[in-house]
Design a protein around this motif. Sequence first.
Motif, PDB file in Angstrom:
ATOM      1  N   ALA A  86       0.815  -1.217   0.000  1.00  0.00           N
ATOM      2  CA  ALA A  86       0.000   0.000   0.000  1.00  0.00           C
ATOM      3  C   ALA A  86       0.852   1.272   0.000  1.00  0.00           C
ATOM      4  N   LYS A  87       2.156   1.120   0.215  1.00  0.00           N
ATOM      5  CA  LYS A  87       3.081   2.271   0.294  1.00  0.00           C
ATOM      6  C   LYS A  87       2.607   3.257   1.356  1.00  0.00           C
ATOM      7  N   THR A  88       2.346   2.748   2.560  1.00  0.00           N
ATOM      8  CA  THR A  88       1.850   3.595   3.641  1.00  0.00           C
ATOM      9  C   THR A  88       2.964   4.466   4.218  1.00  0.00           C
ATOM     10  N   ARG A  89       2.630   5.215   5.236  1.00  0.00           N
ATOM     11  CA  ARG A  89       3.569   6.174   5.815  1.00  0.00           C
ATOM     12  C   ARG A  89       4.798   5.524   6.427  1.00  0.00           C
ATOM     13  N   VAL A  90       4.676   4.295   6.883  1.00  0.00           N
ATOM     14  CA  VAL A  90       5.841   3.634   7.479  1.00  0.00           C
ATOM     15  C   VAL A  90       6.958   3.463   6.451  1.00  0.00           C
ATOM     16  N   THR A  91       6.604   3.444   5.173  1.00  0.00           N
ATOM     17  CA  THR A  91       7.633   3.306   4.141  1.00  0.00           C
ATOM     18  C   THR A  91       8.500   4.561   4.026  1.00  0.00           C
ATOM     19  N   LYS A  92       8.093   5.617   4.691  1.00  0.00           N
ATOM     20  CA  LYS A  92       8.933   6.813   4.754  1.00  0.00           C
ATOM     21  C   LYS A  92      10.160   6.541   5.617  1.00  0.00           C
ATOM     22  N   ALA A  93       9.983   5.733   6.658  1.00  0.00           N
ATOM     23  CA  ALA A  93      11.066   5.430   7.587  1.00  0.00           C
ATOM     24  C   ALA A  93      11.763   4.113   7.269  1.00  0.00           C
ATOM     25  N   ILE A  94      11.042   3.172   6.676  1.00  0.00           N
ATOM     26  CA  ILE A  94      11.602   1.851   6.410  1.00  0.00           C
ATOM     27  C   ILE A  94      11.649   1.634   4.903  1.00  0.00           C
ATOM     28  N   ARG A  95      12.846   1.542   4.361  1.00  0.00           N
ATOM     29  CA  ARG A  95      13.023   1.432   2.909  1.00  0.00           C
ATOM     30  C   ARG A  95      12.533   0.085   2.372  1.00  0.00           C
ATOM     31  N   HIS A  96      12.737  -0.960   3.127  1.00  0.00           N
ATOM     32  CA  HIS A  96      12.397  -2.313   2.669  1.00  0.00           C
ATOM     33  C   HIS A  96      11.408  -2.966   3.639  1.00  0.00           C
ATOM     34  N   PRO A  97      10.152  -2.553   3.608  1.00  0.00           N
ATOM     35  CA  PRO A  97       9.202  -3.094   4.594  1.00  0.00           C
ATOM     36  C   PRO A  97       8.964  -4.596   4.484  1.00  0.00           C
ATOM     37  N   GLN A  98       8.956  -5.156   3.281  1.00  0.00           N
ATOM     38  CA  GLN A  98       8.739  -6.602   3.169  1.00  0.00           C
ATOM     39  C   GLN A  98       9.900  -7.372   3.773  1.00  0.00           C
ATOM     40  N   LEU A  99      11.108  -6.963   3.458  1.00  0.00           N
ATOM     41  CA  LEU A  99      12.276  -7.641   4.005  1.00  0.00           C
ATOM     42  C   LEU A  99      12.391  -7.400   5.510  1.00  0.00           C
ATOM     43  N   SER A 100      12.027  -6.213   5.949  1.00  0.00           N
ATOM     44  CA  SER A 100      11.996  -5.934   7.392  1.00  0.00           C
ATOM     45  C   SER A 100      10.959  -6.819   8.067  1.00  0.00           C
ATOM     46  N   ALA A 101       9.844  -7.069   7.390  1.00  0.00           N
ATOM     47  CA  ALA A 101       8.812  -7.958   7.922  1.00  0.00           C
ATOM     48  C   ALA A 101       9.365  -9.368   8.115  1.00  0.00           C
ATOM     49  N   GLU A 148       3.643  11.306  -0.101  1.00  0.00           N
ATOM     50  CA  GLU A 148       2.550  11.170   0.859  1.00  0.00           C
ATOM     51  C   GLU A 148       1.456  10.285   0.271  1.00  0.00           C
ATOM     52  N   VAL A 149       0.805   9.533   1.155  1.00  0.00           N
ATOM     53  CA  VAL A 149      -0.268   8.643   0.715  1.00  0.00           C
ATOM     54  C   VAL A 149      -1.547   9.001   1.456  1.00  0.00           C
ATOM     55  N   PRO A 150      -2.679   8.739   0.843  1.00  0.00           N
ATOM     56  CA  PRO A 150      -3.950   9.034   1.519  1.00  0.00           C
ATOM     57  C   PRO A 150      -4.176   8.098   2.704  1.00  0.00           C
ATOM     58  N   ILE A 151      -4.938   8.556   3.677  1.00  0.00           N
ATOM     59  CA  ILE A 151      -5.238   7.787   4.887  1.00  0.00           C
ATOM     60  C   ILE A 151      -5.956   6.485   4.537  1.00  0.00           C
ATOM     61  N   LYS A 152      -6.654   6.462   3.414  1.00  0.00           N
ATOM     62  CA  LYS A 152      -7.356   5.255   2.970  1.00  0.00           C
ATOM     63  C   LYS A 152      -6.388   4.078   2.846  1.00  0.00           C
ATOM     64  N   LYS A 153      -5.172   4.338   2.390  1.00  0.00           N
ATOM     65  CA  LYS A 153      -4.188   3.264   2.248  1.00  0.00           C
ATOM     66  C   LYS A 153      -3.727   2.756   3.614  1.00  0.00           C
ATOM     67  N   GLU A 154      -3.637   3.658   4.577  1.00  0.00           N
ATOM     68  CA  GLU A 154      -3.277   3.251   5.941  1.00  0.00           C
ATOM     69  C   GLU A 154      -4.349   2.322   6.504  1.00  0.00           C
ATOM     70  N   ILE A 155      -5.597   2.714   6.318  1.00  0.00           N
ATOM     71  CA  ILE A 155      -6.709   1.914   6.819  1.00  0.00           C
ATOM     72  C   ILE A 155      -6.729   0.548   6.133  1.00  0.00           C
ATOM     73  N   THR A 156      -6.507   0.534   4.824  1.00  0.00           N
ATOM     74  CA  THR A 156      -6.463  -0.721   4.077  1.00  0.00           C
ATOM     75  C   THR A 156      -5.364  -1.628   4.613  1.00  0.00           C
ATOM     76  N   ALA A 157      -4.192  -1.071   4.896  1.00  0.00           N
ATOM     77  CA  ALA A 157      -3.079  -1.869   5.414  1.00  0.00           C
ATOM     78  C   ALA A 157      -3.402  -2.448   6.787  1.00  0.00           C
ATOM     79  N   VAL A 158      -4.054  -1.674   7.642  1.00  0.00           N
ATOM     80  CA  VAL A 158      -4.408  -2.152   8.980  1.00  0.00           C
ATOM     81  C   VAL A 158      -5.449  -3.269   8.886  1.00  0.00           C
ATOM     82  N   ILE A 159      -6.449  -3.091   8.035  1.00  0.00           N
ATOM     83  CA  ILE A 159      -7.473  -4.124   7.861  1.00  0.00           C
ATOM     84  C   ILE A 159      -6.847  -5.396   7.301  1.00  0.00           C
ATOM     85  N   ALA A 160      -5.993  -5.255   6.303  1.00  0.00           N
ATOM     86  CA  ALA A 160      -5.304  -6.412   5.721  1.00  0.00           C
ATOM     87  C   ALA A 160      -4.455  -7.122   6.778  1.00  0.00           C
TER      88      ALA A 160
END
Length: 181
Positions: A86-101, A148-160
Motif C-alpha cells: 500500500a506504500k503507507t507512511r511507514v515506508t517513509k522510515a523503512i526502505r524495505h518493509p517486506q524484508l523488514s517484515a 505522501e499517501v492518503p489515509i485510505k491506504k493506511e486503513i487498508t493496510a491495517v485491515i489487511a
Amino acid sequence: MIYILAGLILWSGVHFWKRIAPKERAKFGDKGKGIVALGSVAGIILMVIGYKVADGTFYWGRSPAMTGINNLLMLFAFYLFAASGAKTRVTKAIRHPQLSAVVVWSVAHILVNGDSPSLLLFGGMAAWAIAEMLVINRAEGPRGPYHEVPIKKEITAVIATVVVFLVVATIHILLGYNPFG
C-alpha cells in the motif's frame, strides 16, 4: 537439518540472482520470473519438510510472555508486509518493509521456538533478508523521495494486517500450533 539448509540456499540463490548476476538474469527475460517462482516454491517445500523432520538441540521453550511478544511482533510483521504493497507512511522510515517484515517474523519465531532447527530456519531467513537489503541498497543507491499517501491506504493496510493475522493464526491452530498458548 540438511533440507532446511538446502531450502535456504535455494531460496537465497533465486532471490539474489537478479542483484548479483543481473546480465545473466536478464537473458532469461520473463522466463526468469518463472524460474525464480519455481525455485522459491521448491526452497519453501525443502524448508518446511526439513523443519518438520528435523531433530535438534532444545535450548528454551514457549512462555506466556514470549507468546504475547511473538503475537505483537507478528502483527507488526504483517503490517510491514501490507504497508509495502500500500506504500503507507511507514515506508517513509523503512526502505524495505517486506524484508523488514521477514526479519521481524524471524525474531518472533525464534523467541518461541528455541531449538536448533528453528534457529537455523528463522535465523537463516533473517540473515537472507538483511543481506538482501544490503545488496539492493548497493545496487540501487540512495532511495528516492517519499510520496505522501492518503489515509485510505493506511486503513487498508491495517485491515489487511488483521485479516491476514487471523487467517494465519487459524491455520496454525488447525495444524496443531496454537499461537495463543
